[in-house]
Design an enzyme around this catalytic site. Structure first.
Site, PDB file in Angstrom:
ATOM      1  N   LYS A  54       0.823  -1.203   0.000  1.00 28.09           N
ATOM      2  CA  LYS A  54       0.000   0.000   0.000  1.00 28.09           C
ATOM      3  C   LYS A  54       0.860   1.257   0.000  1.00 28.09           C
ATOM      4  O   LYS A  54       0.587   2.211  -0.747  1.00 28.09           O
ATOM      5  CB  LYS A  54      -0.932  -0.009   1.214  1.00 28.09           C
ATOM      6  CG  LYS A  54      -2.041  -1.051   1.135  1.00 28.09           C
ATOM      7  CD  LYS A  54      -2.778  -1.193   2.446  1.00 28.09           C
ATOM      8  CE  LYS A  54      -3.843  -2.273   2.368  1.00 28.09           C
ATOM      9  NZ  LYS A  54      -4.520  -2.531   3.648  1.00 28.09           N
ATOM     10  N   GLN A  98      -4.357  -0.928   9.847  1.00 30.97           N
ATOM     11  CA  GLN A  98      -4.326  -2.275   9.287  1.00 30.97           C
ATOM     12  C   GLN A  98      -4.892  -3.298  10.274  1.00 30.97           C
ATOM     13  O   GLN A  98      -4.492  -3.336  11.444  1.00 30.97           O
ATOM     14  CB  GLN A  98      -2.899  -2.656   8.908  1.00 30.97           C
ATOM     15  CG  GLN A  98      -2.754  -4.018   8.247  1.00 30.97           C
ATOM     16  CD  GLN A  98      -3.431  -4.080   6.894  1.00 30.97           C
ATOM     17  OE1 GLN A  98      -3.316  -3.171   6.089  1.00 30.97           O
ATOM     18  NE2 GLN A  98      -4.125  -5.166   6.638  1.00 30.97           N
ATOM     19  N   ASP A 121     -10.838   3.450   4.317  1.00 25.47           N
ATOM     20  CA  ASP A 121     -11.313   2.067   4.258  1.00 25.47           C
ATOM     21  C   ASP A 121     -12.830   2.014   4.099  1.00 25.47           C
ATOM     22  O   ASP A 121     -13.387   0.988   3.695  1.00 25.47           O
ATOM     23  CB  ASP A 121     -10.912   1.302   5.524  1.00 25.47           C
ATOM     24  CG  ASP A 121      -9.665   0.453   5.330  1.00 25.47           C
ATOM     25  OD1 ASP A 121      -9.373   0.088   4.177  1.00 25.47           O
ATOM     26  OD2 ASP A 121      -8.988   0.150   6.326  1.00 25.47           O
TER      27      ASP A 121
END
Length: 295
Positions: A54, A98, A121
């Site tokens: 990422k 994460q 997200d």
């Protein structure tokens, strides 16, 4: 019939190109590049690989990457304090914590502490509510990527019968909301659905996101249907090696479907591309600018 293979890598690369192309104009208007902060707690090997990818993609797209690596023993309060600091940092447009987190930290508490306008997200209840009610907001990356693939292959989804297998907050529920917004007729199935094969047999679109290897068999599929396989399951082979497979039996389904995503190389690349897209959109919305055309 042999299905068209939907190339997620190619679609993802095209989206990242559009994101990167929008960076210079934003930088000129705001005096800085969009910034994505990624928080990794502990040393989970898979999470470390995801975060590395990422961050690399973020930099490659011309955006600023901010990484915070915390020890697995970090307290919940300290993690919340970091999230609060990132919320207050005007140079940070997107925040990603994460998952999974260590057991002593409540994931829901951390995710709901993120500023919804920086929640790239798309997991915050505010963004879930915005999606459900048709308001602009940040959409979970995987379902958004699935929609890009579906629209590229299927075109107008109006009136299409769509089946979503899976009811998670991350994929299943937002996927159903996106399909509904596109005027598809949507059914949600799951691990307790009776006679799942009958639901699959009448669907023009099947999005499989239940986490069961090869659950959907080729014989269930309506000839010519479009299959989006979100599943990422690692199974053991007789020789001791492992193989990554989806929730759909690809070898069977490819002989019946009209179009299908492979595993790997289908939905997976779209998820990271859509994360970058969400960061760019968040940066523009926070700055009072319209999101770039094509994103």
């Amino acid at each position: 019939m042999t299905a068209t293979i939907i190339d997620g890598k190619a679609h993802a690369a095209a989206l990242v190109e559009r994101v990167a192309a929008a960076v210079p104009a934003f930088a000129a208007a705001r005096g800085r590049n969009p910034g994505l902060a990624v928080v990794l707690v502990g040393e989970n090997p898979a999470s470390a690989v995801y975060v590395k990818n990422k961050l690399a993609r973020t930099v490659a797209a011309g955006m600023r990457s901010i990484e915070h690596r915390l020890d697995a023993t970090v307290s919940e309060d300290d993690l919340l304090a970091l999230v609060a600091a990132l919320n207050a940092d005007d140079a940070v447009d997107g925040i990603l914590v994460q998952l999974p987190l260590p057991g002593h930290i409540a994931e829901t508490k951390i995710l709901t502490a993120i500023d919804p306008d920086k929640d790239v997200d798309g997991f915050h209840p505010v963004n879930a509510g915005r999606l459900a009610t048709g308001l602009p907001g940040l959409v979970p990356c995987t379902p958004f990527g699935c929609m890009i693939l579906l629209k590229a292959v299927f075109g107008d989804l109006s009136g299409a019968e769509a089946l979503v297998i899976g009811r998670s907050n991350i994929v299943g529920k937002p996927m159903a909301a996106l399909l509904t917004a596109a005027s598809a007729t949507v059914t949600i199935a799951h691990s307790r659905t009776r006679d799942l094969a009958a639901y699959v047999a009448r669907a023009d679109i099947v999005v499989a996101a239940v986490g069961v290897p090869n659950l959907v068999r080729g014989g269930w599929i309506k000839p010519g249907a479009t299959i989006i396989d979100v599943g990422m399951n690692r199974i053991g082979l007789p020789d001791g090696k492992t193989k990554l497979v989806g929730d759909v039996d690809f070898a069977e389904a490819v002989e019946v479907a009209g179009a299908i995503t492979p595993v790997p190389g289908g939905v997976g690349p779209m998820t990271i591309a859509c994360l970058l897209r969400n960061t760019m959109v968040a940066a523009h919305l926070r700055a009072g600018l319209p999101p770039p055309v094509g994103l």
